[in-house]
Design a protein around this motif. Sequence first.
Motif, mmCIF file in Angstrom:
data_model
loop_
_atom_site.group_PDB
_atom_site.id
_atom_site.type_symbol
_atom_site.label_atom_id
_atom_site.label_comp_id
_atom_site.label_asym_id
_atom_site.label_seq_id
_atom_site.Cartn_x
_atom_site.Cartn_y
_atom_site.Cartn_z
ATOM 1 N N HIS A 151 84.082 38.186 60.657
ATOM 2 C CA HIS A 151 83.874 39.474 61.323
ATOM 3 C C HIS A 151 82.934 39.317 62.512
ATOM 4 O O HIS A 151 83.100 39.997 63.531
ATOM 5 N N ALA A 155 83.622 40.191 66.577
ATOM 6 C CA ALA A 155 82.707 40.955 67.431
ATOM 7 C C ALA A 155 82.275 40.146 68.653
ATOM 8 O O ALA A 155 82.194 40.686 69.770
ATOM 9 N N ARG A 158 84.973 40.088 71.196
ATOM 10 C CA ARG A 158 85.125 41.415 71.806
ATOM 11 C C ARG A 158 83.969 41.698 72.777
ATOM 12 O O ARG A 158 84.190 42.192 73.883
ATOM 13 N N ASP A 159 82.733 41.373 72.372
ATOM 14 C CA ASP A 159 81.550 41.771 73.127
ATOM 15 C C ASP A 159 81.115 40.777 74.208
ATOM 16 O O ASP A 159 80.476 41.177 75.180
#
Length: 179
Positions: A151, A155, A158-159
């Motif tokens: 997970h 992230a 994505r970030d």
Amino acid sequence: MSGAGCIEPPLIAVSANDEPLGPIGKAECHGGEGMLHRAFSLFLFNRQGQVLLQQRSALKPLWPGYWANSCCSHPRWGETLAQAVIRRVREELGVVPTSPLTWHFSFIYHARYLDVGSEHELCHVFSALLDGPDLMVDPSEISAYRWVDRHALDALLRDEPDLYSPWLKIEWPQLRERL
């Protein structure tokens, strides 16, 4: 490991159907827009389900300093994919996977790095388990490494996508669907 004066064994030029077309030099594979060649990506997981990421050495001509999957490279002419994966894991990380390799999927991608060169690969994506010994990384290949929760990697991509190799950004979402 290659160095000054070393002649690198040829890689494998392929068709879009992964049919070998002949041996090809690494520089020819990656120069300019690149030539389609066979490659692999390996994702190593520990018993906690974390994936091993490596930061590419500053010495790498393409995507130096970028974070990538556990190990990625090319089979040499006359070498199978499985042989190449095990060879490169030993060379780059100083270990051998604990479990047999699991093939997940193959795909073609093209990515240009500044004006230095390109990746144009038919890439085969594998995973395996890694238990046990500490890594003994080759600093000419890897500048850092870390174990990341699945997970957390979602992230991070994505970030902070600019910190990660183009192939990792393509492979991880597809691999996540299959895990």
